[in-house]
Design a protein around this motif. Structure first.
Motif, PDB file in Angstrom:
ATOM      1  N   GLU A  72      45.946  24.136  38.646  1.00  0.00           N
ATOM      2  CA  GLU A  72      44.612  24.418  38.115  1.00  0.00           C
ATOM      3  C   GLU A  72      43.786  25.130  39.140  1.00  0.00           C
ATOM      4  O   GLU A  72      42.558  25.874  38.838  1.00  0.00           O
ATOM      5  N   HIS A  73      44.130  24.942  40.624  1.00  0.00           N
ATOM      6  CA  HIS A  73      43.050  25.628  41.503  1.00  0.00           C
ATOM      7  C   HIS A  73      43.553  26.997  41.591  1.00  0.00           C
ATOM      8  O   HIS A  73      42.577  27.820  41.960  1.00  0.00           O
ATOM      9  N   ILE A  74      44.669  27.507  41.674  1.00  0.00           N
ATOM     10  CA  ILE A  74      44.855  28.824  41.840  1.00  0.00           C
ATOM     11  C   ILE A  74      45.013  29.582  40.481  1.00  0.00           C
ATOM     12  O   ILE A  74      44.892  31.102  40.640  1.00  0.00           O
ATOM     13  N   ALA A  75      44.933  29.145  39.177  1.00  0.00           N
ATOM     14  CA  ALA A  75      44.832  29.906  37.847  1.00  0.00           C
ATOM     15  C   ALA A  75      43.317  30.509  37.807  1.00  0.00           C
ATOM     16  O   ALA A  75      42.508  30.071  38.279  1.00  0.00           O
ATOM     17  N   ASP A  76      43.297  31.439  36.938  1.00  0.00           N
ATOM     18  CA  ASP A  76      42.197  32.038  36.660  1.00  0.00           C
ATOM     19  C   ASP A  76      41.467  30.987  35.819  1.00  0.00           C
ATOM     20  O   ASP A  76      41.987  30.087  34.896  1.00  0.00           O
ATOM     21  N   SER A  77      39.974  31.231  35.881  1.00  0.00           N
ATOM     22  CA  SER A  77      39.273  30.186  35.567  1.00  0.00           C
ATOM     23  C   SER A  77      37.937  30.906  35.035  1.00  0.00           C
ATOM     24  O   SER A  77      37.577  31.949  35.556  1.00  0.00           O
ATOM     25  N   HIS A  78      36.991  30.202  34.155  1.00  0.00           N
ATOM     26  CA  HIS A  78      35.719  30.676  33.639  1.00  0.00           C
ATOM     27  C   HIS A  78      34.660  30.049  34.798  1.00  0.00           C
ATOM     28  O   HIS A  78      33.446  30.296  34.809  1.00  0.00           O
ATOM     29  N   MET A  79      35.226  29.354  35.706  1.00  0.00           N
ATOM     30  CA  MET A  79      34.609  28.766  36.645  1.00  0.00           C
ATOM     31  C   MET A  79      35.204  29.002  38.231  1.00  0.00           C
ATOM     32  O   MET A  79      36.202  28.815  38.178  1.00  0.00           O
ATOM     33  N   TRP A  80      34.283  29.118  39.073  1.00  0.00           N
ATOM     34  CA  TRP A  80      34.763  29.534  40.419  1.00  0.00           C
ATOM     35  C   TRP A  80      34.447  28.284  41.284  1.00  0.00           C
ATOM     36  O   TRP A  80      33.269  28.074  41.785  1.00  0.00           O
ATOM     37  N   HIS A  81      35.546  27.363  41.463  1.00  0.00           N
ATOM     38  CA  HIS A  81      35.500  26.247  42.165  1.00  0.00           C
ATOM     39  C   HIS A  81      35.613  26.310  43.620  1.00  0.00           C
ATOM     40  O   HIS A  81      36.650  27.405  44.030  1.00  0.00           O
ATOM     41  N   LEU A  82      34.417  26.001  44.419  1.00  0.00           N
ATOM     42  CA  LEU A  82      34.425  26.225  46.000  1.00  0.00           C
ATOM     43  C   LEU A  82      35.214  25.259  46.518  1.00  0.00           C
ATOM     44  O   LEU A  82      36.069  25.112  47.020  1.00  0.00           O
ATOM     45  N   TRP A  83      34.531  23.826  46.610  1.00  0.00           N
ATOM     46  CA  TRP A  83      35.061  22.708  47.258  1.00  0.00           C
ATOM     47  C   TRP A  83      34.402  21.426  46.804  1.00  0.00           C
ATOM     48  O   TRP A  83      33.217  21.493  46.084  1.00  0.00           O
ATOM     49  N   THR A 152      35.748  36.402  35.048  1.00  0.00           N
ATOM     50  CA  THR A 152      36.391  35.160  35.363  1.00  0.00           C
ATOM     51  C   THR A 152      36.723  34.982  36.705  1.00  0.00           C
ATOM     52  O   THR A 152      36.298  36.078  37.423  1.00  0.00           O
ATOM     53  N   LYS A 153      37.366  34.064  37.360  1.00  0.00           N
ATOM     54  CA  LYS A 153      37.096  33.856  38.815  1.00  0.00           C
ATOM     55  C   LYS A 153      38.136  35.154  39.328  1.00  0.00           C
ATOM     56  O   LYS A 153      37.686  35.669  40.475  1.00  0.00           O
ATOM     57  N   ASN A 154      39.073  35.462  38.877  1.00  0.00           N
ATOM     58  CA  ASN A 154      40.038  36.711  39.575  1.00  0.00           C
ATOM     59  C   ASN A 154      39.389  37.823  39.731  1.00  0.00           C
ATOM     60  O   ASN A 154      39.337  38.745  40.479  1.00  0.00           O
ATOM     61  N   VAL A 155      38.427  38.002  38.600  1.00  0.00           N
ATOM     62  CA  VAL A 155      37.682  39.428  38.227  1.00  0.00           C
ATOM     63  C   VAL A 155      36.286  39.311  39.319  1.00  0.00           C
ATOM     64  O   VAL A 155      36.185  40.358  40.100  1.00  0.00           O
ATOM     65  N   ALA A 156      35.671  38.125  39.454  1.00  0.00           N
ATOM     66  CA  ALA A 156      34.843  37.942  40.525  1.00  0.00           C
ATOM     67  C   ALA A 156      35.354  38.460  41.761  1.00  0.00           C
ATOM     68  O   ALA A 156      34.718  38.872  42.558  1.00  0.00           O
ATOM     69  N   ALA A 157      36.485  37.660  42.213  1.00  0.00           N
ATOM     70  CA  ALA A 157      37.172  38.044  43.361  1.00  0.00           C
ATOM     71  C   ALA A 157      37.576  39.313  43.600  1.00  0.00           C
ATOM     72  O   ALA A 157      37.272  39.997  45.103  1.00  0.00           O
TER      73      ALA A 157
END
Length: 242
Positions: A72-83, A152-157
């Protein structure tokens, strides 16, 4: 006086040091990951013992699944979890049969609430956006027609990696213009040996005398992949483990 051999020696030494540094980071990240796995295993054992002692004959209690938490942490997501409970909502861009929708993923409240847009009502199910019908249930037929173009999170990264590359090379290009004919300094000293390595050890041996016209493409791909890998060592970036 020919100092080319001195420069080549410095380039090779820098490459060796940089390789050792990456190897050290890789080993360190594996050690930390193993340590975290051991801690998770110990916590799992304690939790299981506590549940068994508290509930006795109850066998329906769910067990902690570290693999699911990690994925869940390393998969792509519509939210970017920080900490902790801190997350950054990302733009949602959907093309539906009724039209195009734009809204923030924060409207889903981590998947706990539906969002009613101008075209449909949407629900986040296992990080997939579904259309909710009038009966409050997911309409799979309508949901299958959604085209998701969200950031998504991967695109934003990847956008962050592109920004880092632009900052580095615009700075280095400006330094070369100001220091024409002078020895490299600052970021120039760091980037120039890598560029020479790509040219002499990758482009020339594999492409030949026409390698020059392919250098911009090769350097772009090389630095894009390398910067993404380096950023992946940071816990909050996709591909890294916290």
């Amino acid at each position: 006086m020919d100092c080319s051999h001195v420069f080549e020696f410095k380039v090779k030494r820098l490459i060796v040091v940089f390789t050792l540094f990456l190897a050290f980071l890789s080993v360190s990240s594996r050690v930390f990951a193993q340590g975290d796995t051991a801690v998770v295993s110990a916590d799992t054992a304690v939790t299981a013992a506590h549940v068994e002692g508290a509930h006795g004959a109850e066998h329906g209690e769910k067990k902690f699944e570290p693999t699911k938490v990690i994925m869940e942490h390393i998969a792509d997501s519509h939210m970017w979890h920080l900490w902790g409970h801190l997350s950054v909502p990302l733009p949602v861009i959907l093309y539906t049969p009724a039209g195009v929708e734009f809204f923030s993923s924060g409207n889903f409240h981590h998947g706990e609430h539906d969002y009613t847009g101008s075209k449909n009502t949407y629900r986040l199910v296992e990080d997939k956006i579904k259309i909710v019908g009038a009966d409050g249930q997911v309409d799979e037929a309508a949901s299958s027609k959604i085209l998701d173009f969200s950031i998504t999170k991967n695109v934003a990264a990847m956008f962050v990696a592109i920004a880092v590359i632009l900052i580095i090379f615009i700075s280095v290009a400006g330094a070369y213009k100001k220091r024409v004919g002078k020895a490299p300094k600052g970021l120039q000293s760091f980037v120039e040996p890598i560029i020479i390595f790509v040219r002499d050890d990758i482009a020339k041996p594999n492409i030949g005398h026409k390698h020059a016209k392919f250098m911009p493409y090769l350097l772009t791909v090389f630095f894009f992949i390398w910067i993404n890998n380096v950023l992946g060592l940071i816990p909050i970036f996709p591909g890294a483990l916290m």
